[in-house]
Write a protein that holds these residues in place. Structure first.
Motif, PDB file in Angstrom:
ATOM      1  N   UNK A   1      42.022  36.954  45.354  1.00  0.00           N
ATOM      2  CA  UNK A   1      41.362  38.163  44.885  1.00  0.00           C
ATOM      3  C   UNK A   1      42.433  39.182  44.555  1.00  0.00           C
ATOM      4  N   UNK A   2      42.326  39.820  43.395  1.00  0.00           N
ATOM      5  CA  UNK A   2      43.340  40.755  42.923  1.00  0.00           C
ATOM      6  C   UNK A   2      42.794  42.179  42.914  1.00  0.00           C
ATOM      7  N   UNK A   3      43.493  43.078  43.574  1.00  0.00           N
ATOM      8  CA  UNK A   3      43.161  44.500  43.572  1.00  0.00           C
ATOM      9  C   UNK A   3      44.266  45.213  42.808  1.00  0.00           C
ATOM     10  N   UNK A   4      43.967  45.640  41.585  1.00  0.00           N
ATOM     11  CA  UNK A   4      44.968  46.243  40.714  1.00  0.00           C
ATOM     12  C   UNK A   4      44.538  47.652  40.331  1.00  0.00           C
ATOM     13  N   UNK A   5      45.391  48.615  40.595  1.00  0.00           N
ATOM     14  CA  UNK A   5      45.106  50.009  40.290  1.00  0.00           C
ATOM     15  C   UNK A   5      43.781  50.461  40.915  1.00  0.00           C
ATOM     16  N   UNK A   6      43.517  49.969  42.113  1.00  0.00           N
ATOM     17  CA  UNK A   6      42.330  50.383  42.846  1.00  0.00           C
ATOM     18  C   UNK A   6      41.047  49.674  42.472  1.00  0.00           C
ATOM     19  N   UNK A   7      41.110  48.730  41.542  1.00  0.00           N
ATOM     20  CA  UNK A   7      39.915  48.010  41.094  1.00  0.00           C
ATOM     21  C   UNK A   7      40.102  46.514  41.261  1.00  0.00           C
ATOM     22  N   UNK A   8      39.010  45.819  41.562  1.00  0.00           N
ATOM     23  CA  UNK A   8      39.053  44.362  41.614  1.00  0.00           C
ATOM     24  C   UNK A   8      39.203  43.837  40.191  1.00  0.00           C
ATOM     25  N   UNK A   9      40.231  43.019  39.966  1.00  0.00           N
ATOM     26  CA  UNK A   9      40.463  42.458  38.649  1.00  0.00           C
ATOM     27  C   UNK A   9      39.841  41.064  38.574  1.00  0.00           C
ATOM     28  N   UNK A  10      38.926  40.891  37.631  1.00  0.00           N
ATOM     29  CA  UNK A  10      38.189  39.626  37.530  1.00  0.00           C
ATOM     30  C   UNK A  10      38.615  38.760  36.352  1.00  0.00           C
TER      31      UNK A  10
ATOM     32  N   UNK B   1      55.214  33.785  46.191  1.00  0.00           N
ATOM     33  CA  UNK B   1      56.343  34.583  45.720  1.00  0.00           C
ATOM     34  C   UNK B   1      56.240  34.795  44.205  1.00  0.00           C
ATOM     35  N   UNK B   2      55.841  33.768  43.477  1.00  0.00           N
ATOM     36  CA  UNK B   2      55.623  33.905  42.041  1.00  0.00           C
ATOM     37  C   UNK B   2      54.529  34.929  41.750  1.00  0.00           C
ATOM     38  N   UNK B   3      53.436  34.838  42.510  1.00  0.00           N
ATOM     39  CA  UNK B   3      52.324  35.776  42.327  1.00  0.00           C
ATOM     40  C   UNK B   3      52.783  37.215  42.572  1.00  0.00           C
ATOM     41  N   UNK B   4      53.529  37.424  43.655  1.00  0.00           N
ATOM     42  CA  UNK B   4      53.987  38.776  43.997  1.00  0.00           C
ATOM     43  C   UNK B   4      54.972  39.309  42.978  1.00  0.00           C
ATOM     44  N   UNK B   5      55.818  38.441  42.436  1.00  0.00           N
ATOM     45  CA  UNK B   5      56.757  38.871  41.402  1.00  0.00           C
ATOM     46  C   UNK B   5      56.027  39.302  40.135  1.00  0.00           C
ATOM     47  N   UNK B   6      54.869  38.714  39.889  1.00  0.00           N
ATOM     48  CA  UNK B   6      54.094  39.029  38.687  1.00  0.00           C
ATOM     49  C   UNK B   6      53.334  40.335  38.818  1.00  0.00           C
ATOM     50  N   UNK B   7      52.633  40.545  39.938  1.00  0.00           N
ATOM     51  CA  UNK B   7      51.732  41.709  40.020  1.00  0.00           C
ATOM     52  C   UNK B   7      52.253  42.828  40.913  1.00  0.00           C
TER      53      UNK B   7
ATOM     54  N   UNK C   1      61.536  40.503  44.355  1.00  0.00           N
ATOM     55  CA  UNK C   1      62.366  41.705  44.235  1.00  0.00           C
ATOM     56  C   UNK C   1      61.906  42.847  45.141  1.00  0.00           C
ATOM     57  N   UNK C   2      60.590  43.091  45.170  1.00  0.00           N
ATOM     58  CA  UNK C   2      60.011  44.123  46.028  1.00  0.00           C
ATOM     59  C   UNK C   2      58.915  43.467  46.873  1.00  0.00           C
ATOM     60  N   UNK C   3      59.298  42.821  47.965  1.00  0.00           N
ATOM     61  CA  UNK C   3      58.321  42.054  48.737  1.00  0.00           C
ATOM     62  C   UNK C   3      57.247  42.934  49.357  1.00  0.00           C
ATOM     63  N   UNK C   4      56.002  42.492  49.313  1.00  0.00           N
ATOM     64  CA  UNK C   4      54.910  43.235  49.933  1.00  0.00           C
ATOM     65  C   UNK C   4      54.857  42.976  51.432  1.00  0.00           C
TER      66      UNK C   4
END
Length: 207
Positions: free
Chosen positions: A22-31, A129-135, A167-170
């Motif tokens: 599940x992706x939460x981007x800019x405060x909204x669920x991205x579908x 790690x790939x996912x985190x590097x992307x978003x 690069x910027x680990x969550x």
């Protein structure tokens, strides 16, 4: 409702029978365009190919979801032709072997079970790690049955891989809601859709 409360950019990966995000981007669920965003179970990682349309489970899901862990362990045990603690935990029945039993045996030092879990954590860690590097999420939540394995077997190595590669680990945290996450998400989706309908009607858009 859980570990992503107050977060603007985050992700929640669930690893159980399947793998999804599940992706939460800019405060909204991205579908996504077709409501199918986050299907990382279809990702090709390393030598998991061939490059061909998946039938049923995708390559990553086949490898690292619960049924895939059990299948890989069973195939390895048969190929080596030696007994394992996992089989004892399954009451001597190969068909009763599950990822949970493989994790239980690995936690008790069974070499083959430990090897299978090491491979699983490594593959999932690279994928995330790939996912985190992307978003670039602030928080990455990991839940599902597979993620309930002892932390030294799964969450800790996954976190270490992400911290090494991104690069910027969550912050990487376990799910707070457990089995209730799906139910709460379904309820929230219905409530949100009703609020949207009411807004349309009040705006004169709906009947």
């Amino acid at each position: 409702k859980g570990a992503l409360r107050g977060v603007t950019d985050g992700a929640c990966v669930t690893i159980g029978t399947g793998i999804g995000v599940g992706l939460l981007l800019n405060g909204e669920v991205y579908r996504g365009a077709h409501g199918a965003a986050g299907e990382i179970g279809y990702w090709l990682i390393g030598a998991l190919g061939p490059i061909a349309r998946a039938e049923g489970y995708g390559p990553l899901e086949t490898f690292a979801a619960g049924p895939g862990i059990a299948r890989r362990f069973l195939a390895r045990m048969r190929a080596l032709g030696r007994p394992s603690m996992v089989l004892d935990l399954a009451g001597g029945r190969e068909e009763a072997i599950t990822a949970r039993l493989v994790a239980e045996a690995a936690a008790q030092g069974d070499p083959l079970a430990m090897e299978v879990w090491r491979e699983t954590a490594e593959m999932v860690g690279i994928a995330l790690a790939n996912l985190c590097s992307l978003i670039d999420p602030e928080v990455l939540v990991i839940g599902g049955g597979v993620a309930r394995a002892p932390e030294p077997l799964f969450l800790e190595p996954v976190r270490q891989i992400i911290e090494t590669l991104v690069p910027y680990p969550p912050r990487v945290v376990p799910s707070e809601l457990g089995e209730e996450a799906g139910i709460l998400g379904a309820v929230a989706t219905v409530l949100d859709s009703r609020r949207d309908s009411i807004s349309f009607v009040r705006a004169g858009v709906g009947g």
